[in-house]
Design an enzyme around this catalytic site. Structure first.
Site, short mmCIF file in Angstrom:
data_model
loop_
_atom_site.label_atom_id
_atom_site.label_comp_id
_atom_site.label_asym_id
_atom_site.label_seq_id
_atom_site.Cartn_x
_atom_site.Cartn_y
_atom_site.Cartn_z
N HIS A 100 175.91 76.31 12.73
CA HIS A 100 175.86 77.77 12.83
C HIS A 100 176.55 78.50 11.68
CE1 HIS A 100 173.83 77.38 16.54
NE2 HIS A 100 174.86 77.33 17.36
N HIS A 169 172.81 84.35 19.60
CA HIS A 169 173.33 83.32 20.50
C HIS A 169 173.73 83.91 21.85
CE1 HIS A 169 175.19 79.51 21.59
NE2 HIS A 169 174.83 79.00 20.41
N GLU A 301 167.54 80.24 21.83
CA GLU A 301 167.79 80.60 20.43
C GLU A 301 166.54 80.36 19.59
OE1 GLU A 301 171.57 78.53 19.25
OE2 GLU A 301 171.50 78.00 21.38
#
Length: 336
Positions: A100, A169, A301
């Site tokens: 991420h 997220h 996601e």
């Protein structure tokens, strides 16, 4: 649209604001820290998005609750890649890989912002070399209230060739945040295949059919019905990338809560979707004293495939210098 701006704290020596927007019976609160969706309140009064009441919790906690994730969502194996004959070493923040966006991804940055039609546009420039990525990347993430929900538009442009995958997220609980687990939620996915993963939950570079596995959501199934399946044991639940069928803007998922009567469709232009059932969300307090833990929410996601730059069989996540990155995801609700 009704728009209220309040001070939420300070980070990086800059003010952090909470922006509350109301229209069409919906109310959302956004933070310019992480371009974060803090809350999403439906016309029936349910807040279906997990979050925190203080900036300190967003700064200190893991989990990326409601945050914009980048420069590259999900995992990059070995925290490195080669591009145009040059190897780039990235910030490694998970078992030698990058997750991420690195140590301080887009979720841990203060963004600029400006009102937009029925929404807010967040923007920042990710400097050349930030977290190891080449190119200065100008990013805009626009949240827009719709008559039936919320749109998130992602736009980016780089001064050098680079890799980009942006997502949000948010952890959804359609019974209302803090109201138990999502294991009874019903899910349908428009996906015939997924990307099998190995050590570190890194893709193996192949596609596999969902048919006959615990990942088959082509027909509606409860998230908890097969949560103990051996295929899910390495991740203690769902944490898998699905290959979304079709192209262009189309429906990718339908999530519903039998108890509340709330359903949410996810429409997207993206090719992949990570289904994550908050397996590793440790026990913690959320908004209003709500208690969160494993399975307290579910993330859908929309994304480029994880580690795609290392696998020729995957769609390329390359963004050429000067070219425009433009993707869109919408969350459309139906209330009983």
């Amino acid at each position: 649209m009704n728009y209220i701006e309040t001070t939420f704290g300070e980070a990086e020596g800059r003010p952090v604001k909470r922006l509350t927007l109301s229209a069409y019976g919906y109310r959302i609160s956004l933070l310019n820290y992480g371009a974060t969706l803090q809350s999403l309140v439906l016309p029936n009064g349910l807040d279906v998005c997990l979050g925190y009441d203080t900036l300190a919790e967003y700064c200190a906690r893991d989990g990326y609750l409601g945050a914009t994730v980048g420069r590259y969502a999900n995992r990059i194996g070995g925290a490195a890649f080669s591009l145009n004959g040059v190897e780039y070493r990235l910030a490694a923040n998970e078992e030698g890989n990058q997750l991420h966006g690195g140590m301080r991804g887009f979720d841990k940055r203060v963004w600029d912002y400006a009102p937009a039609a029925d929404g807010v546009a967040f923007s920042r420039v990710s400097a050349d070399g930030e977290e190891g990525f080449p190119g200065a990347l100008t990013v805009t993430v626009t949240y827009t209230l719709l008559p039936d929900g919320l749109r998130i538009q992602y736009e980016a442009q780089s001064t050098r060739d680079t890799f980009v995958s942006l997502t949000n997220h948010a952890y959804f609980n359609l019974a209302g945040q803090g109201n138990g687990t999502v294991l009874g939620h019903m899910l349908t996915l428009a996906a015939e295949e997924y990307t099998p993963a190995g050590a570190g939950n890194l893709p193996l570079g192949t596609l596999a059919p969902v048919a006959g596995t615990a990942l088959d959501f082509r027909a509606a199934a409860a998230l908890g019905a097969r949560i103990g399946d051996a295929l899910l044991a390495p991740t203690q639940g769902y944490d898998h990338n699905f290959v979304l069928s079709g192209a262009g803007m189309r429906r990718a998922a339908l999530l519903s809560c039998p108890g509340s009567g709330v359903s949410m469709e996810v429409h997207t232009t993206m090719e992949g979707m990570q289904l994550y059932t908050a397996n590793f969300l440790s026990a913690r307090a959320g908004k209003g004293g709500a208690q969160y833990g494993a399975y307290a929410g579910v993330c859908l996601e929309t994304q480029r495939f994880p580690d795609a730059m290392h696998h020729a069989a995957f769609p390329s996540p390359l963004l050429r210098a000067g070219m425009r990155y433009g993707e869109r995801t919408e969350y459309r609700f139906t209330l009983a």
